[in-house]
Design a protein around this motif. Structure first.
Motif, PDB file in Angstrom:
ATOM      1  N   GLU A   6       0.922  -1.414  -0.079  1.00  0.00           N
ATOM      2  CA  GLU A   6       0.121  -0.146   0.117  1.00  0.00           C
ATOM      3  C   GLU A   6       0.924   1.325  -0.054  1.00  0.00           C
ATOM      4  N   SER A   7       0.358   2.278  -0.434  1.00  0.00           N
ATOM      5  CA  SER A   7       1.049   3.676  -0.738  1.00  0.00           C
ATOM      6  C   SER A   7      -0.021   4.634  -0.624  1.00  0.00           C
ATOM      7  N   GLY A   9      -0.867   6.881   1.853  1.00  0.00           N
ATOM      8  CA  GLY A   9      -1.451   7.569   3.142  1.00  0.00           C
ATOM      9  C   GLY A   9      -0.539   8.852   3.514  1.00  0.00           C
ATOM     10  N   LEU A  20      -5.234   6.183  -2.097  1.00  0.00           N
ATOM     11  CA  LEU A  20      -4.394   5.005  -1.792  1.00  0.00           C
ATOM     12  C   LEU A  20      -4.372   4.252  -2.852  1.00  0.00           C
ATOM     13  N   CYS A  22      -2.696   0.218  -3.783  1.00  0.00           N
ATOM     14  CA  CYS A  22      -2.120  -1.143  -3.482  1.00  0.00           C
ATOM     15  C   CYS A  22      -1.545  -1.903  -4.681  1.00  0.00           C
ATOM     16  N   THR A 115      -1.355   1.276   5.371  1.00  0.00           N
ATOM     17  CA  THR A 115      -0.663   2.752   5.641  1.00  0.00           C
ATOM     18  C   THR A 115      -1.530   3.357   6.362  1.00  0.00           C
TER      19      THR A 115
END
Length: 121
Positions: A6-7, A9, A20, A22, A115
């Motif tokens: 995940e990224s 956040g 977000l 994933c 995240t």
């Protein structure tokens, strides 16, 4: 090796937006139902949004309907969560999940590391 990363956040003010992502690898992404879950401190993990393997159907928690949108790109092996009109109560660790049934056996069920999303008032 299965991976869900995940990224996106971060810290945002109430009323703001975040997206977000994933990124999945190590399995056939297009065969899996993908979901976003969240867990706030002291609370149980809850389902936020889910999308079917083809992207044809979605469902959302009542608390995020009309504000969040889940989508996926099977060509990029990525699922997204667009979050608009964020509220302080949306503060939580958000994790993505990949799930596929496996006949009578335990389903395939994979999780990312999560995240952090923090919404300030």
């Amino acid at each position: 090796q299965v991976q869900l990363v995940e990224s996106g956040g971060g810290l945002v003010q109430a009323g703001g937006s975040l997206r977000l992502s994933c990124a999945a690898s190590g399995f056939t992404f297009s065969n899996y139902v993908m979901s976003w879950y969240r867990q706030a401190p002291g609370k149980e993990r809850e389902l936020v949004a889910r999308i079917t393997s083809t992207g044809g159907n979605t469902n959302y928690a009542d608390s995020v309907k009309g504000r969040f949108t889940i989508s996926r790109d099977n060509g990029k092996n990525t699922v997204y969560l667009q979050m608009n009109s964020l509220k302080p109560e949306d503060t939580a660790v958000y994790s993505c999940n990949a799930w596929r049934p496996r006949g009578l056996n335990i389903p395939y069920d994979y999780w990312g590391q999560g995240t952090q999303v923090t919404v300030s008032s």
